[in-house]
Structures are given as structure tokens and as C-alpha cells.
Design an enzyme around this catalytic site. Structure first.
Site, mmCIF file in Angstrom:
data_model
loop_
_atom_site.group_PDB
_atom_site.id
_atom_site.type_symbol
_atom_site.label_atom_id
_atom_site.label_comp_id
_atom_site.label_asym_id
_atom_site.label_seq_id
_atom_site.Cartn_x
_atom_site.Cartn_y
_atom_site.Cartn_z
ATOM 1 N N HIS A 9 4.892 -67.881 82.296
ATOM 2 C CA HIS A 9 4.395 -69.244 82.103
ATOM 3 C C HIS A 9 2.877 -69.329 82.315
ATOM 4 O O HIS A 9 2.259 -68.447 82.909
ATOM 5 C CB HIS A 9 5.100 -70.203 83.068
ATOM 6 C CG HIS A 9 4.869 -69.861 84.507
ATOM 7 N ND1 HIS A 9 3.696 -70.158 85.175
ATOM 8 C CD2 HIS A 9 5.656 -69.215 85.396
ATOM 9 C CE1 HIS A 9 3.772 -69.721 86.412
ATOM 10 N NE2 HIS A 9 4.955 -69.136 86.580
ATOM 11 N N GLY A 10 2.303 -70.449 81.896
ATOM 12 C CA GLY A 10 0.887 -70.714 82.104
ATOM 13 C C GLY A 10 0.565 -71.014 83.562
ATOM 14 O O GLY A 10 1.442 -71.136 84.410
ATOM 15 N N GLU A 84 13.213 -68.833 88.351
ATOM 16 C CA GLU A 84 12.544 -67.906 89.265
ATOM 17 C C GLU A 84 13.370 -67.687 90.522
ATOM 18 O O GLU A 84 14.165 -68.548 90.923
ATOM 19 C CB GLU A 84 11.148 -68.435 89.640
ATOM 20 C CG GLU A 84 10.368 -67.587 90.638
ATOM 21 C CD GLU A 84 10.030 -66.173 90.194
ATOM 22 O OE1 GLU A 84 10.979 -65.392 89.933
ATOM 23 O OE2 GLU A 84 8.841 -65.831 90.129
ATOM 24 N N LYS A 89 12.218 -69.356 102.846
ATOM 25 C CA LYS A 89 11.186 -69.854 103.764
ATOM 26 C C LYS A 89 9.766 -69.504 103.333
ATOM 27 O O LYS A 89 8.809 -70.055 103.861
ATOM 28 C CB LYS A 89 11.442 -69.344 105.182
ATOM 29 C CG LYS A 89 11.133 -67.880 105.410
ATOM 30 C CD LYS A 89 11.333 -67.519 106.862
ATOM 31 C CE LYS A 89 10.778 -66.159 107.195
ATOM 32 N NZ LYS A 89 10.834 -65.895 108.628
#
Length: 179
Positions: A9-10, A84, A89
Site C-alpha cells: 500500500h501507499g 496485515e 501489544k
């Protein structure tokens, strides 16, 4: 022999701030939108042909895929398995943080509330196996994330754990893989 194209992605603000985005839904910056438009134009200039764009459901990948699709005319659809990795955490913490770098070497760890590298590899390898079965009939462009890029690269090439952890793709970089 079939091909697969992979695009990260950008740019996002957390990329600029060196923070781990992971499964957090972060938008593209104006530069990220421009990168995606320029990539769509590059795909057209290079004559890259694909039957479909599959993209992560996170907005940074979805918007990148939308720009590419609008420019190239290649249809696009969401592929939930391209989301993704959830870094638990460590989401929103520095990418180069010492503790995170150590945790990345523990492939079975779920990052306290996230997803292990093994689980991530399982879902991406399953998707790539399905795509490979269609590769003589259809070519795909996958639009996803840096964590997904590592797994895709490891599907096609032998990598040590250190190479895997260090591997990265720049924003709106396109990679070609041969089945």
C-alpha cells in the site's frame, strides 16, 4: 507458468512516524494516494496484465487498490486473508524498537493479543496455493502490507529467519513472482 504481482500500500502517517501499523486501520497520506495513482500509471505503461486485483480490507490497501483499479480498469475485490498481521501489544510502537525486533524472531508468539508468524504464514500460504492452481488461467495483483510481503517472498524463496525479519517492500513498490 503463471505470474503474481505484489504491491505494498501507499504511505501512511504511521509509516512516516516509524510506527507499527499492523491490523490497525490507518489511512493513506496525500502522498500515499499520489503513490498509488503513479503506480497505476506505471502498471499501464509497463503493460502489466492481470485478471483481478485482490486487496486487504484495511483502508490503506483498499484505497491503493481502488486507485490502481480506476487507472488500469482491472477489477478489484477484497480478500480478507490479506489483512496485515496483528502485532498485538506492539501496534503503534516504533518499528525499530528493540523489544519488538526481538519479538519478531519468535515465530510462534502472538505478541500478547496478536497473531503469530505461523498463523500468518498458514493463511497466506493457503491463499497462494489457491492462486497457484489458477495461475495458468489468471494473473493477480495482490495489494497488501509489509508483513504480508515477507510471507509472500518466503513462499517463493528460501529465507533464513534473519532474512525474513529484515525483508521489506517500499510503499507502492511492485514485485513480480513466478509460479
Amino acid at each position: 507458468m503463471g505470474y503474481l504481482y505484489f504491491v505494498r500500500h501507499g504511505q501512511t502517517i504511521w509509516n512516516v512516524e516509524n510506527k507499527i501499523c499492523g491490523a490497525t486501520d490507518i489511512a493513506l497520506t496525500e502522498e500515499g494516494h499520489q503513490q498509488a495513482i503513479e503506480l497505476g500509471e506505471k502498471i499501464m505503461r509497463q503493460g502489466i496484465k492481470a485478471g483481478e486485483i485482490l486487496y486487504s480490507p484495511l483502508m490503506r490497501a483498499a484505497d491503493t487498490a481502488r486507485h490502481i483499479s480506476e487507472i488500469t480498469g482491472i477489477p478489484a475485490r477484497v480478500e480478507p486473508r490479506l489483512i496485515e498481521q496483528n502485532f498485538g501489544k506492539y501496534e503503534s510502537t516504533p518499528r525499530d524498537g528493540r523489544e519488538f525486533q526481538e519479538a519478531k524472531r519468535q515465530f510462534i508468539s502472538g505478541y500478547e493479543g496478536g497473531e503469530s508468524m505461523f498463523r500468518l504464514a498458514q493463511r497466506i500460504y493457503n491463499l497462494l496455493d489457491e492462486i497457484r492452481e489458477e495461475s495458468d488461467r489468471r494473473t493477480y495483483i495482490l495489494v497488501a502490507h509489509n508483513g504480508i510481503a515477507r510471507v509472500v517472498n518466503s513462499y517463493f524463496y528460501e529465507m533464513t529467519n534473519e532474512e525474513y525479519a529484515a525483508f521489506g517492500v517500499k510503499n507502492c513498490e511492485i514485485r513480480t513472482y513466478n509460479f
